[in-house]
Structure formats: C-alpha cells, structure tokens
Design an enzyme around this catalytic site. Structure first.
Site, PDB file in Angstrom:
ATOM      1  N   GLN A 145       0.800  -1.217   0.000  1.00  0.00           N
ATOM      2  CA  GLN A 145       0.000   0.000   0.000  1.00  0.00           C
ATOM      3  C   GLN A 145       0.836   1.272   0.000  1.00  0.00           C
ATOM      4  O   GLN A 145       0.343   2.325  -0.394  1.00  0.00           O
ATOM      5  CB  GLN A 145      -0.925   0.024   1.232  1.00  0.00           C
ATOM      6  CG  GLN A 145      -1.983  -1.053   1.259  1.00  0.00           C
ATOM      7  CD  GLN A 145      -2.814  -1.006   2.531  1.00  0.00           C
ATOM      8  OE1 GLN A 145      -2.534  -0.242   3.442  1.00  0.00           O
ATOM      9  NE2 GLN A 145      -3.830  -1.840   2.602  1.00  0.00           N
ATOM     10  N   TRP A 174      -1.586  -7.807  17.444  1.00  0.00           N
ATOM     11  CA  TRP A 174      -1.785  -7.085  16.194  1.00  0.00           C
ATOM     12  C   TRP A 174      -3.212  -6.561  16.096  1.00  0.00           C
ATOM     13  O   TRP A 174      -4.104  -7.057  16.758  1.00  0.00           O
ATOM     14  CB  TRP A 174      -1.416  -7.949  14.978  1.00  0.00           C
ATOM     15  CG  TRP A 174      -2.171  -9.217  14.739  1.00  0.00           C
ATOM     16  CD1 TRP A 174      -1.891 -10.458  15.244  1.00  0.00           C
ATOM     17  CD2 TRP A 174      -3.314  -9.399  13.883  1.00  0.00           C
ATOM     18  NE1 TRP A 174      -2.774 -11.385  14.771  1.00  0.00           N
ATOM     19  CE2 TRP A 174      -3.657 -10.767  13.923  1.00  0.00           C
ATOM     20  CE3 TRP A 174      -4.075  -8.538  13.091  1.00  0.00           C
ATOM     21  CZ2 TRP A 174      -4.731 -11.300  13.202  1.00  0.00           C
ATOM     22  CZ3 TRP A 174      -5.141  -9.056  12.360  1.00  0.00           C
ATOM     23  CH2 TRP A 174      -5.467 -10.418  12.420  1.00  0.00           C
ATOM     24  N   SER A 175      -3.362  -5.538  15.286  1.00  0.00           N
ATOM     25  CA  SER A 175      -4.651  -4.867  15.089  1.00  0.00           C
ATOM     26  C   SER A 175      -5.262  -4.296  16.373  1.00  0.00           C
ATOM     27  O   SER A 175      -6.454  -4.466  16.630  1.00  0.00           O
ATOM     28  CB  SER A 175      -5.657  -5.813  14.417  1.00  0.00           C
ATOM     29  OG  SER A 175      -6.737  -5.094  13.862  1.00  0.00           O
ATOM     30  N   PRO A 176      -4.470  -3.610  17.219  1.00  0.00           N
ATOM     31  CA  PRO A 176      -5.046  -3.035  18.437  1.00  0.00           C
ATOM     32  C   PRO A 176      -6.069  -1.934  18.150  1.00  0.00           C
ATOM     33  O   PRO A 176      -6.904  -1.620  18.998  1.00  0.00           O
ATOM     34  CB  PRO A 176      -3.820  -2.462  19.165  1.00  0.00           C
ATOM     35  CG  PRO A 176      -2.832  -2.177  18.084  1.00  0.00           C
ATOM     36  CD  PRO A 176      -3.027  -3.290  17.091  1.00  0.00           C
ATOM     37  N   ALA A 207      -8.152  -2.249  15.652  1.00  0.00           N
ATOM     38  CA  ALA A 207      -9.175  -2.949  14.863  1.00  0.00           C
ATOM     39  C   ALA A 207      -9.187  -2.460  13.417  1.00  0.00           C
ATOM     40  O   ALA A 207     -10.228  -2.066  12.879  1.00  0.00           O
ATOM     41  CB  ALA A 207     -10.553  -2.808  15.506  1.00  0.00           C
ATOM     42  N   ASN A 259       0.577   7.571  17.401  1.00  0.00           N
ATOM     43  CA  ASN A 259       0.297   6.324  18.123  1.00  0.00           C
ATOM     44  C   ASN A 259       1.245   6.090  19.288  1.00  0.00           C
ATOM     45  O   ASN A 259       0.874   5.497  20.297  1.00  0.00           O
ATOM     46  CB  ASN A 259       0.360   5.139  17.154  1.00  0.00           C
ATOM     47  CG  ASN A 259      -0.836   5.081  16.225  1.00  0.00           C
ATOM     48  OD1 ASN A 259      -1.901   5.591  16.548  1.00  0.00           O
ATOM     49  ND2 ASN A 259      -0.662   4.470  15.067  1.00  0.00           N
ATOM     50  N   TYR A 289       4.385 -11.110   3.868  1.00  0.00           N
ATOM     51  CA  TYR A 289       3.888  -9.760   3.604  1.00  0.00           C
ATOM     52  C   TYR A 289       4.410  -9.277   2.251  1.00  0.00           C
ATOM     53  O   TYR A 289       5.621  -9.195   2.022  1.00  0.00           O
ATOM     54  CB  TYR A 289       4.320  -8.783   4.699  1.00  0.00           C
ATOM     55  CG  TYR A 289       3.777  -9.083   6.085  1.00  0.00           C
ATOM     56  CD1 TYR A 289       2.731  -9.983   6.284  1.00  0.00           C
ATOM     57  CD2 TYR A 289       4.328  -8.481   7.208  1.00  0.00           C
ATOM     58  CE1 TYR A 289       2.258 -10.261   7.557  1.00  0.00           C
ATOM     59  CE2 TYR A 289       3.845  -8.753   8.488  1.00  0.00           C
ATOM     60  CZ  TYR A 289       2.820  -9.648   8.656  1.00  0.00           C
ATOM     61  OH  TYR A 289       2.350  -9.928   9.917  1.00  0.00           O
ATOM     62  N   ASP A 349       8.479  -5.565  13.464  1.00  0.00           N
ATOM     63  CA  ASP A 349       7.894  -6.874  13.186  1.00  0.00           C
ATOM     64  C   ASP A 349       7.462  -6.951  11.729  1.00  0.00           C
ATOM     65  O   ASP A 349       6.795  -6.052  11.215  1.00  0.00           O
ATOM     66  CB  ASP A 349       6.677  -7.097  14.090  1.00  0.00           C
ATOM     67  CG  ASP A 349       6.006  -8.424  13.824  1.00  0.00           C
ATOM     68  OD1 ASP A 349       6.417  -9.432  14.437  1.00  0.00           O
ATOM     69  OD2 ASP A 349       5.074  -8.477  12.997  1.00  0.00           O
ATOM     70  N   SER A 400       2.110 -17.390  16.406  1.00  0.00           N
ATOM     71  CA  SER A 400       1.061 -16.412  16.096  1.00  0.00           C
ATOM     72  C   SER A 400      -0.249 -17.134  15.842  1.00  0.00           C
ATOM     73  O   SER A 400      -0.306 -18.073  15.021  1.00  0.00           O
ATOM     74  CB  SER A 400       1.446 -15.593  14.859  1.00  0.00           C
ATOM     75  OG  SER A 400       0.415 -14.682  14.505  1.00  0.00           O
TER      76      SER A 400
END
Length: 336
Positions: free
Chosen positions: A27, A205-207, A209, A295, A54, A49, A152
């Site tokens: 992206q 991951w994705s804290p 969302a 963040n 990926y 990480d 994971s």
C-alpha cells in the site's frame, strides 16, 4: 517510549512495536515506508515486526533497506514463517523442517541481518508433526539465526504443547502474536491465562481494529476515500467484519472517554491493550510518518479502572470474546 520484558526472558522490547503488514511493499511506496521507519526510530521504537509472506517477501526487503546503517544491537527485529511465499510451490508453505530452514535464510538475506531476535510460527501447521517443527526451530536457534521463538494465532493447547517441546529441546518459546483489541478479545479466556502460567507474552496485532477504533468510520456513511476500508489490495477484506452500523455507533461512544484522558481514539485503543499485563507490545503500522508519531503517545498511559468499565459498557455485546474463534479462523490444511 517504555519497554517491557518479552515472556520469561531477559529480552526487552518497545511496548509500541512497528509492524509492516499491508503497508510496506504494497500500500505504501518504498520512500514513504522508509520515512515511517525513520519516524519510528525517532520516537524511540526499537522493535520491528514483519513476515516473509507480507507482499510476498517484499515487506522484509523494504524493512531491511530502511534499517540499513542502524546499530543492529540496538534493534529487535522479528519475522515469521508459515504462509506460502515465492513461487508458492508444494514445499513453499507450512512449518516443515525444509520450509523453516529455507525460509529463515531468505528472511535474513532480505532483512540484511545475520540473525532475528524473534522467529515466529505464523500459524499452526496441522500437516507437520509438532516435534519436527520444534526441532527445526531449536536448530535455527543453535545456529544463531534466531535468538528466541514465538508463535502467532495458536490456541492455548497448541501453545502449551509448543512450550513443553521447546523446554525439552533447550530453547525458549516466549511469545504469542494474536489479534487483540477492545472489539476482539478472544484471547482473554484461554490464551492469556495459559501464557501467564507458561511465561509467554502477547505481541498483539490490530489493536486499533484495522482503524475502526479511530472513530473515522461513521455509521451510515461511506468510508473516507483512501482509508483501509476502501483499499482493494487486502485492506477492505481485513476490516469488513467490524464495518457494521452497530459497531461503528458503539465506537463513536468512546470519544468522550478518549477526551477525558487527553487522547485520540486511536491512542486510547493502543493504550487499552497495554493495560493487560500479559501484553508485551502493541503492533502499530503506518502509511504516513505522522501516524507513528501519534500512536506512540499511547506508551506509558494508565487508564483508570472506572474508565475501563465505561469502555466495556459502551461497547457492550459488540465485543467478540469466543475463544473458539482462534480455531475457527485458522487454516485447517496448508494453504496453496
């Protein structure tokens, strides 16, 4: 930036960890990715990480390039193995000895390093004996190619079996990397208690969302142009489960709580996962350097108990807690 021990080890990592899933090599253009990594370093993030899958190995290459010139000993670099990579042949997937040994060498080459601090099983491989997988990880550690091992999206039972074998084989399995956020709490009932008992930490991951907890998505409105929900390279599919009017309405109710703490909703979301003492780090990605700078302000925040209760009340039954979701969402056979 504050630092936490990873599992029952002496390794400290930055509690905000920079992750490049869905961004580097996909992206985000490489020059912007390098700017994001530079921003992470500038605000005190030392832990990075990635994974071989990926952008089909390109994310590792971009990260390795971006970290070139940094003192290696001052960084903690994590990567993963499991999903299909390269030409995606019949042995280019899974946790067989062959795939692990070949994959770690490829990852080290792309990351421009002699070792990774943490090498993670990106999923559980139902088609390889766990003993074979753990023996391969033990050899990777003994060869100095990884210092520690993690997993994971493994269930509590799988983590327990992995830790038992790691002890027999003389290496440390110290981490679990699950999805975890205010909206997705499936690890709380089983994975977290088991991990506490065994000396394993969560790197979540994705804290935020997938961006839903920022509050930028409004119920009844089209997603903002250029947001993850409009991305056709994987972003929109990863976020769609949260994009209901019910959840988006509940998320809007978090704004007053964030305001009371002097935080943005994104910072509140990252700070929330860090209230769990079994969480060593929250993974945050970025498509712009400013996102990293914002963040990181979640580091060191304490959310009072009464506000944690209010968060639970606001989100109500919009929260997913079923531990069976880990198994339900896991690959039952090796993907091809």
């Amino acid at each position: 930036m504050e630092f936490r021990y990873l599992g029952n080890s002496g390794l400290k990592i930055s509690e905000i960890t920079y992750g490049n899933w869905l961004t580097h090599g996909s992206q985000v253009e490489n020059d912007v990715a390098a700017q994001c990594v530079r921003a992470a370093l500038d605000v005190g993030i030392t832990t990075f990480d990635t994974a071989d899958v990926y952008a089909n190995t390109q994310a590792e290459t971009v990260l390795g390039d971006a970290l070139t010139g940094e003192r290696r000993e001052s960084l903690e670099i994590f990567t993963k193995v499991y999903w299909p990579t390269g030409p995606k042949g019949h042995n280019d997937v899974g946790l067989s000895r062959k795939h692990i040994m070949e994959s770690v060498n490829g990852s080290l080459q792309r990351l421009r390093t002699d070792y990774v601090d943490l090498y993670q099983a990106h999923r559980f491989d139902t088609e390889t004996p766990l003993e074979e997988t753990m023996q391969a990880f033990a050899d990777v550690v003994r060869q100095g190619k990884a210092l520690y091992i993690g997993v994971s999206e493994w269930t509590a039972e799988q983590i327990r079996a992995g830790v038992a074998l790691s002890k027999e084989l003389g290496f440390q399995l110290i981490s679990s990397q699950p999805q975890y956020s205010m909206l997705w709490r499936v690890i709380e009932a089983e994975v977290v208690p088991t991990s506490r008992e065994l000396g394993v930490s969560q790197i979540v991951w994705s804290p935020i969302a997938q961006g839903v907890l920022t509050g930028k998505y409004k119920p009844g409105q089209a997603p903002p142009e250029g947001s993850r929900a409009t991305d056709t390279k994987g972003g929109s599919s990863s976020i769609k489960g949260f994009m209901t009017d019910d959840i988006l309405t509940r998320v809007q109710g978090l704004a007053p709580i964030a305001d009371e703490l002097g935080l943005t909703q994104a910072q509140l979301a990252v700070a929330w996962v860090l209230q769990n003492d079994n969480v060593a780090a929250a993974l945050v990605g970025a498509s712009r350097p400013e996102q990293v700078q914002e963040n990181v302000k979640a580091s060191g925040v304490t959310i009072p108990a009464e506000l944690l209760t209010r968060i639970d009340d606001v989100l109500g039954d919009g929260v997913v807690t079923d531990p069976g979701q880990t198994t339900a969402r896991a690959p039952q056979t090796r993907p091809v």
